[in-house]
Design a protein around this motif. Structure first.
Motif, PDB file in Angstrom:
ATOM      1  N   MET A   1      -3.265   1.537  10.310  1.00 52.78           N
ATOM      2  CA  MET A   1      -2.011   1.500   9.560  1.00 52.78           C
ATOM      3  C   MET A   1      -1.867   2.773   8.749  1.00 52.78           C
ATOM      4  O   MET A   1      -2.783   3.146   8.006  1.00 52.78           O
ATOM      5  N   ASN A   2      -0.736   3.441   8.894  1.00 55.14           N
ATOM      6  CA  ASN A   2      -0.374   4.509   7.984  1.00 55.14           C
ATOM      7  C   ASN A   2       0.563   3.911   6.943  1.00 55.14           C
ATOM      8  O   ASN A   2       1.719   3.600   7.246  1.00 55.14           O
ATOM      9  N   ALA A   3       0.052   3.702   5.724  1.00 55.62           N
ATOM     10  CA  ALA A   3       0.890   3.134   4.664  1.00 55.62           C
ATOM     11  C   ALA A   3       1.958   4.121   4.233  1.00 55.62           C
ATOM     12  O   ALA A   3       3.079   3.726   3.895  1.00 55.62           O
ATOM     13  N   GLY A   4       1.612   5.411   4.216  1.00 51.08           N
ATOM     14  CA  GLY A   4       2.578   6.444   3.890  1.00 51.08           C
ATOM     15  C   GLY A   4       3.357   6.140   2.632  1.00 51.08           C
ATOM     16  O   GLY A   4       2.793   5.828   1.588  1.00 51.08           O
ATOM     17  N   SER A   5       4.696   6.180   2.731  1.00 50.51           N
ATOM     18  CA  SER A   5       5.563   6.017   1.565  1.00 50.51           C
ATOM     19  C   SER A   5       5.571   4.603   1.014  1.00 50.51           C
ATOM     20  O   SER A   5       5.972   4.376  -0.123  1.00 50.51           O
TER      21      SER A   5
ATOM     22  N   HIS B   1       0.850  -1.187   0.000  1.00 46.86           N
ATOM     23  CA  HIS B   1       0.000   0.000   0.000  1.00 46.86           C
ATOM     24  C   HIS B   1       0.889   1.241   0.000  1.00 46.86           C
ATOM     25  O   HIS B   1       2.020   1.209   0.494  1.00 46.86           O
ATOM     26  N   ARG B   2       0.360   2.329  -0.515  1.00 43.69           N
ATOM     27  CA  ARG B   2       1.036   3.626  -0.428  1.00 43.69           C
ATOM     28  C   ARG B   2      -0.003   4.740  -0.515  1.00 43.69           C
ATOM     29  O   ARG B   2      -1.001   4.637  -1.215  1.00 43.69           O
ATOM     30  N   GLY B   3       0.233   5.819   0.236  1.00 43.77           N
ATOM     31  CA  GLY B   3      -0.504   7.064   0.040  1.00 43.77           C
ATOM     32  C   GLY B   3      -1.776   7.231   0.835  1.00 43.77           C
ATOM     33  O   GLY B   3      -2.476   8.220   0.653  1.00 43.77           O
ATOM     34  N   PHE B   4      -2.079   6.295   1.755  1.00 44.72           N
ATOM     35  CA  PHE B   4      -3.306   6.429   2.532  1.00 44.72           C
ATOM     36  C   PHE B   4      -3.167   5.652   3.825  1.00 44.72           C
ATOM     37  O   PHE B   4      -2.109   5.113   4.152  1.00 44.72           O
ATOM     38  N   GLN B   5      -4.259   5.587   4.595  1.00 40.68           N
ATOM     39  CA  GLN B   5      -4.291   4.898   5.874  1.00 40.68           C
ATOM     40  C   GLN B   5      -5.424   3.881   5.857  1.00 40.68           C
ATOM     41  O   GLN B   5      -6.419   4.071   5.159  1.00 40.68           O
ATOM     42  N   THR B   6      -5.285   2.806   6.631  1.00 46.78           N
ATOM     43  CA  THR B   6      -6.384   1.861   6.801  1.00 46.78           C
ATOM     44  C   THR B   6      -6.762   1.791   8.275  1.00 46.78           C
ATOM     45  O   THR B   6      -5.913   1.915   9.157  1.00 46.78           O
ATOM     46  N   ILE B   7      -8.060   1.596   8.513  1.00 45.17           N
ATOM     47  CA  ILE B   7      -8.567   1.381   9.867  1.00 45.17           C
ATOM     48  C   ILE B   7      -9.452   0.139   9.806  1.00 45.17           C
ATOM     49  O   ILE B   7     -10.482   0.131   9.132  1.00 45.17           O
TER      50      ILE B   7
ATOM     51  N   ASN C   1      -7.805   8.809   3.460  1.00 44.88           N
ATOM     52  CA  ASN C   1      -6.821   9.495   2.622  1.00 44.88           C
ATOM     53  C   ASN C   1      -5.749  10.190   3.455  1.00 44.88           C
ATOM     54  O   ASN C   1      -5.941  10.504   4.632  1.00 44.88           O
ATOM     55  N   LEU C   2      -4.614  10.420   2.811  1.00 41.74           N
ATOM     56  CA  LEU C   2      -3.563  11.280   3.341  1.00 41.74           C
ATOM     57  C   LEU C   2      -3.453  12.513   2.448  1.00 41.74           C
ATOM     58  O   LEU C   2      -3.540  12.398   1.219  1.00 41.74           O
ATOM     59  N   PRO C   3      -3.244  13.703   3.023  1.00 40.37           N
ATOM     60  CA  PRO C   3      -3.010  14.877   2.186  1.00 40.37           C
ATOM     61  C   PRO C   3      -1.685  14.745   1.442  1.00 40.37           C
ATOM     62  O   PRO C   3      -0.804  13.973   1.840  1.00 40.37           O
ATOM     63  N   ARG C   4      -1.554  15.483   0.377  1.00 38.93           N
ATOM     64  CA  ARG C   4      -0.382  15.388  -0.507  1.00 38.93           C
ATOM     65  C   ARG C   4       0.934  15.439   0.261  1.00 38.93           C
ATOM     66  O   ARG C   4       1.846  14.647   0.010  1.00 38.93           O
ATOM     67  N   GLU C   5       1.033  16.338   1.241  1.00 39.82           N
ATOM     68  CA  GLU C   5       2.302  16.510   1.948  1.00 39.82           C
ATOM     69  C   GLU C   5       2.618  15.368   2.909  1.00 39.82           C
ATOM     70  O   GLU C   5       3.734  15.292   3.445  1.00 39.82           O
ATOM     71  N   LYS C   6       1.659  14.444   3.127  1.00 38.21           N
ATOM     72  CA  LYS C   6       1.899  13.334   4.049  1.00 38.21           C
ATOM     73  C   LYS C   6       1.888  11.969   3.361  1.00 38.21           C
ATOM     74  O   LYS C   6       1.997  10.941   4.026  1.00 38.21           O
ATOM     75  N   LYS C   7       1.767  11.967   2.039  1.00 35.48           N
ATOM     76  CA  LYS C   7       1.675  10.687   1.340  1.00 35.48           C
ATOM     77  C   LYS C   7       2.979   9.894   1.397  1.00 35.48           C
ATOM     78  O   LYS C   7       2.975   8.678   1.197  1.00 35.48           O
ATOM     79  N   PHE C   8       4.090  10.554   1.678  1.00 33.56           N
ATOM     80  CA  PHE C   8       5.365   9.846   1.794  1.00 33.56           C
ATOM     81  C   PHE C   8       5.875   9.880   3.233  1.00 33.56           C
ATOM     82  O   PHE C   8       7.075   9.819   3.478  1.00 33.56           O
ATOM     83  N   SER C   9       4.948   9.936   4.166  1.00 30.32           N
ATOM     84  CA  SER C   9       5.311   9.874   5.579  1.00 30.32           C
ATOM     85  C   SER C   9       5.762   8.458   5.938  1.00 30.32           C
ATOM     86  O   SER C   9       5.540   7.501   5.198  1.00 30.32           O
ATOM     87  N   LYS C  10       6.390   8.326   7.085  1.00 31.15           N
ATOM     88  CA  LYS C  10       6.914   7.029   7.522  1.00 31.15           C
ATOM     89  C   LYS C  10       5.762   6.090   7.871  1.00 31.15           C
ATOM     90  O   LYS C  10       4.868   6.443   8.630  1.00 31.15           O
ATOM     91  N   PRO C  11       5.773   4.855   7.345  1.00 33.75           N
ATOM     92  CA  PRO C  11       4.711   3.903   7.685  1.00 33.75           C
ATOM     93  C   PRO C  11       4.755   3.505   9.162  1.00 33.75           C
ATOM     94  O   PRO C  11       5.837   3.428   9.754  1.00 33.75           O
TER      95      PRO C  11
END
Length: 283
Positions: A91-95, A57-63, A117-127
Motif C-alpha cells: 500500500m502506498n498511503a501517500g497523501s 495513514h499518510r506519508g509512507f508505504q506498508t508491505i 518511508n516515502l521521500p519528501r517529494e512523494k509524501k503526497f503521491s496518489k494512494p
C-alpha cells in the motif's frame, strides 16, 4: 563480488495482547530509523477480527506478508480482497489512505507488516494498493531450494511489487546443507528475518534461528553494483525473508498512523483526517 556480513542481530521478543489482539513482536523496533532507512518499523502480529478496523495513514508505504491465516483488506475506495499465507500486500498511503486489515471469519491472522518511508517529494503521491499472490510470484529454482521474488530485479527476473522507492524483497527456502549466494544492490541497507529453521549468514557464518533478525553491512566499493550475501542451511525447511532498500536520508517524524518530515505536517495530517479529507470509513 563483495561479501556482506551481519552487522547487528537480535531475537524478536513477544508480548501477549488483549483481545482481539493476541500477540505482538517488533522485528524492526522503533527509534532506529537512521540504521534501518528507508525502513521505519516492522511488526509481527497475531490477531482476530476487529483488531485493525478502519484507520488512516499518510506519508509512507506498508508491505504486509501473510505468514498464516487469512487477511481481508478493505478500503474506502470499495476494494475488498482476501490474502492467504505467502501473499503480500503493498500500500502506498501517500497523501492519505483509509483502510482496514481484518482476520477472516474465525481465523487467527499472523502477519508481518513493514513500514517503508516515502521521500519528501512523494509524501503526497496518489494512494494505491497492490496484491502480490504467492502462486503468481516469480520463483527461481536453486540447488536444494527456491527463491520467490516479490520486489526488485534478480538476474532476468523482476518482482511484481511496484514500490514508490527502490527496494528488493525475496523469500528464500532451503533444504538442510543447501548453500546460496543472494545478491543485493550495493547501495541498499538490508535486513533478514528468519521464519523457520537455522542457518549461517554472511561471510562470517553468523548463526541465525527462527525469530532472529539481522541487519547487514554495506560496502564502500562504488565501482560495484551488487553484493553477495552467503546463506547456508543448517536444518531442514529453512525459510527467511530478505529485504533491502535505498536509504532516503531525510529526517522523519513518525507519530501514530502518520510518517511526515515535521511536527507541523503531523498536525496537518490529523486535521485533514478529522475534517473528512481522507474520505469515508472503510467498511
Amino acid at each position: 563480488m563483495n561479501q556482506r556480513r551481519v552487522k547487528n542481530k537480535w531475537t524478536v521478543k513477544y508480548e501477549e495482547m488483549s483481545f482481539p489482539f493476541i500477540q505482538k513482536g517488533w522485528v524492526l523496533p522503533s527509534g532506529k530509523y537512521e540504521e534501518f532507512d528507508p525502513f521505519i518499523i516492522m511488526a509481527e502480529d497475531w490477531f482476530k477480527r476487529g483488531a485493525f478496523s478502519d484507520h488512516p495513514h499518510r506519508g509512507f508505504q506498508t508491505i504486509t506478508y501473510v505468514v498464516d491465516g487469512r487477511l481481508e483488506h478493505i478500503d474506502n475506495s470499495g476494494n475488498r480482497e482476501i490474502l492467504e499465507p505467502g501473499d503480500v500486500q503493498y500500500m502506498n498511503a501517500g497523501s492519505g489512505a483509509r483502510h482496514a486489515e481484518e482476520a477472516v471469519s474465525d481465523d487467527i491472522a499472523h502477519t508481518l507488516q513493514l513500514w517503508l518511508n516515502l521521500p519528501r517529494e512523494k509524501k503526497f503521491s496518489k494512494p494505491y494498493y497492490q496484491n502480490v499472490y504467492s502462486e503468481a510470484t516469480p520463483t527461481i529454482e536453486i540447488d536444494r531450494g527456491f527463491v520467490k521474488i516479490f520486489a526488485g530485479q534478480f538476474g532476468d527476473i523482476i518482482g511484481p511489487l511496484q514500490s514508490m522507492v527502490p527496494i528488493t524483497i525475496a523469500e528464500v527456502n532451503l533444504e538442510e546443507g543447501a548453500s546460496y549466494q543472494h545478491q543485493l544492490p550495493v547501495t541498499h541497507h538490508a535486513f533478514v528475518y528468519v521464519l523457520s529453521g537455522e542457518l549461517e549468514l554472511g561471510d562470517e557464518h553468523t548463526v541465525l534461528k527462527k525469530h532472529d533478525v539481522a541487519t547487514l553491512t554495506m560496502t564502500d566499493q562504488a565501482s560495484l553494483s551488487l553484493d553477495n550475501c552467503s546463506i547456508v542451511a543448517r536444518s531442514r525447511r529453512v525459510k527467511l525473508l530478505m529485504y533491502s532498500g535505498e536509504p532516503i536520508k531525510e529526517t522523519i517524524v513518525p507519530y501514530g498512523p502518520f510518517v511526515m518530515n515535521s511536527e507541523e505536517e503531523i498536525k496537518d495530517a490529523y486535521h485533514d483526517y478529522r475534517t473528512g479529507k481522507f474520505g469515508p470509513a472503510a467498511k
